[in-house]
Motif scaffolding. Structure first.
Motif, PDB file in Angstrom:
ATOM      1  N   SER A 279      25.181  10.937  55.126  1.00 24.49           N
ATOM      2  CA  SER A 279      25.783  10.082  54.114  1.00 24.49           C
ATOM      3  C   SER A 279      27.221  10.460  53.856  1.00 24.49           C
ATOM      4  O   SER A 279      27.834   9.954  52.922  1.00 24.49           O
ATOM      5  N   ASP A 280      27.740  11.316  54.695  1.00 22.29           N
ATOM      6  CA  ASP A 280      29.129  11.720  54.515  1.00 22.29           C
ATOM      7  C   ASP A 280      30.065  10.524  54.686  1.00 22.29           C
ATOM      8  O   ASP A 280      30.987  10.334  53.894  1.00 22.29           O
TER       9      ASP A 280
ATOM     10  N   PHE B 111      30.112   8.284  51.446  1.00 16.28           N
ATOM     11  CA  PHE B 111      30.932   8.742  50.326  1.00 16.28           C
ATOM     12  C   PHE B 111      32.416   8.680  50.664  1.00 16.28           C
ATOM     13  O   PHE B 111      33.245   8.340  49.818  1.00 16.28           O
TER      14      PHE B 111
ATOM     15  N   LEU C 201      24.020   1.663  49.374  1.00 16.87           N
ATOM     16  CA  LEU C 201      24.445   2.063  48.029  1.00 16.87           C
ATOM     17  C   LEU C 201      23.275   2.317  47.096  1.00 16.87           C
ATOM     18  O   LEU C 201      23.442   2.884  46.027  1.00 16.87           O
ATOM     19  N   ARG C 202      22.104   1.917  47.530  1.00 17.84           N
ATOM     20  CA  ARG C 202      21.003   1.844  46.575  1.00 17.84           C
ATOM     21  C   ARG C 202      20.539   3.197  46.070  1.00 17.84           C
ATOM     22  O   ARG C 202      20.201   3.348  44.911  1.00 17.84           O
TER      23      ARG C 202
ATOM     24  N   ILE D  20      22.061   6.443  46.746  1.00 18.52           N
ATOM     25  CA  ILE D  20      22.928   7.581  47.058  1.00 18.52           C
ATOM     26  C   ILE D  20      23.056   8.570  45.906  1.00 18.52           C
ATOM     27  O   ILE D  20      23.416   9.713  46.108  1.00 18.52           O
ATOM     28  N   THR D  21      22.744   8.147  44.699  1.00 19.00           N
ATOM     29  CA  THR D  21      22.856   9.070  43.560  1.00 19.00           C
ATOM     30  C   THR D  21      21.502   9.590  43.099  1.00 19.00           C
ATOM     31  O   THR D  21      21.421  10.357  42.148  1.00 19.00           O
TER      32      THR D  21
ATOM     33  N   ARG E 139      19.604  11.770  44.319  1.00 20.85           N
ATOM     34  CA  ARG E 139      19.389  13.212  44.430  1.00 20.85           C
ATOM     35  C   ARG E 139      19.808  13.947  43.175  1.00 20.85           C
ATOM     36  O   ARG E 139      19.407  15.089  42.961  1.00 20.85           O
ATOM     37  N   TRP E 140      20.669  13.327  42.362  1.00 22.72           N
ATOM     38  CA  TRP E 140      21.097  13.982  41.117  1.00 22.72           C
ATOM     39  C   TRP E 140      20.500  13.307  39.887  1.00 22.72           C
ATOM     40  O   TRP E 140      20.444  13.897  38.828  1.00 22.72           O
ATOM     41  N   LEU E 141      20.099  12.068  40.043  1.00 19.10           N
ATOM     42  CA  LEU E 141      19.535  11.347  38.908  1.00 19.10           C
ATOM     43  C   LEU E 141      18.021  11.438  38.891  1.00 19.10           C
ATOM     44  O   LEU E 141      17.374  10.732  38.120  1.00 19.10           O
TER      45      LEU E 141
ATOM     46  N   ARG F 125      14.784  14.135  35.762  1.00 23.35           N
ATOM     47  CA  ARG F 125      15.339  15.095  34.792  1.00 23.35           C
ATOM     48  C   ARG F 125      14.704  14.848  33.432  1.00 23.35           C
ATOM     49  O   ARG F 125      14.915  13.825  32.820  1.00 23.35           O
TER      50      ARG F 125
ATOM     51  N   GLU G  17      16.251  24.345  29.730  1.00 27.22           N
ATOM     52  CA  GLU G  17      16.418  24.537  31.158  1.00 27.22           C
ATOM     53  C   GLU G  17      15.226  25.289  31.730  1.00 27.22           C
ATOM     54  O   GLU G  17      14.566  26.061  31.058  1.00 27.22           O
TER      55      GLU G  17
END
Lengths: 100, 100
Positions: free
Chosen positions: B2-3, B6, B80-81, B83-84, B86-88, B91, B96
Motif C-alpha cells: 500500500s506504499d 499513500f 481507499l476503503r 486503508i485506515t 489498521r489504526w481505526l 479500540r 491502556e
DNA sequence: TTGATAGGCAAGTGACGACTTGCCTATAGT
DNA sequence: ACTATAGGCAAGTCGTCACTTGCCTATCAA
C-alpha cells in the motif's frame, strides 16, 4: 488543511510508528526507537524518529505529554476517520465538508 | 504493497484530480487539464497531469480505457476503503492495556 | 496528403523530504 | 558534585518528487 495529514501518512516508517502506538500508546522516544529496531529491523537514528514524531504531531495524529525528563507520545486517530469520505461518497450525511 | 497508495494520496494536485474524477468519471487527459486550470486555477502542464495520472493508476485509484485516439480515465475508490482500518480497529475507550 | 488533435517518452532542473552528524539542555540517580 | 539518561537544535548530505522542455507517435477530418 489536511495536507499535513496525507504527507504524514506518506512515509512507511511513520505508518509503522502509528502501528506501534496503536499497540501501546504513551511510549517515549527511546521506547519507539527500540521497537522499530527490534520488531521491524529499522536501522534508524533517534533523531530521525524524533523528526517523524514531529511530523505526526503536526498532522494531529500524535499528542505528547511531558513528565520530568520523559515525553510520552499518544496516538490520536481522530484525523483518520473521515479523510477518504470525499471520494467514498456521502455515506454519513454531515453538515460540513473540508476539501484541501 | 500500500506504499504506492499513500504516496499517490500525498500530493494535493492528485487529490484534486480524484475530486474531478469523482464528479465526472471517464474524462480524457485534456479534459482533466482544462478542469484543473478552470476550476482550480492550477497552471500545470499536460505532461505533469499525465504523470500524476500514471501515479494514480499505479496505485490502483484510476483505471484507463482506450478508444481510438482518446484515453478515458475512470475512478476506482476500492483501494481507499480500508486503508485506515489498521489504526481505526477495535479500540475500546478506556485504560491502556499492559502487554508483557 | 495535409493539418490538427490526443497522447507518449525521455532528459533535465529545482525543491523538498528523510536521514545523519555534532553539539547542547534538562532531569534523575549515586 | 559527577554521570548517565531522555531529549532538542541546527546544519549538511543525498535521494526522490513534481514539473518542464523538446521531440515523437497515433488517430481523425478536410
Amino acid at each position: 488543511m489536511s495536507d499535513d495529514l496525507f504527507k504524514a501518512l506518506a512515509d512507511g516508517t511513520r505508518r509503522t510508528i502509528l502501528d506501534e502506538l496503536t499497540e501501546k500508546s504513551g511510549q517515549t522516544l527511546f521506547e519507539i526507537c527500540a521497537r522499530l529496531s527490534m520488531k521491524h529491523g529499522l536501522g534508524i537514528s533517534r533523531q530521525a524518529v524524533s523528526q517523524h514524531l514531529a511530523v505526526l504531531e503536526a498532522a494531529g495524529l500524535v499528542e505528547t505529554r511531558r513528565e520530568g525528563r520523559y515525553k510520552f507520545h499518544e496516538l490520536n486517530v481522530a484525523p483518520l476517520r473521515h479523510i477518504t469520505e470525499r471520494w467514498l461518497g456521502p455515506r454519513i450525511p454531515g453538515p460540513e465538508k473540508d476539501p484541501s
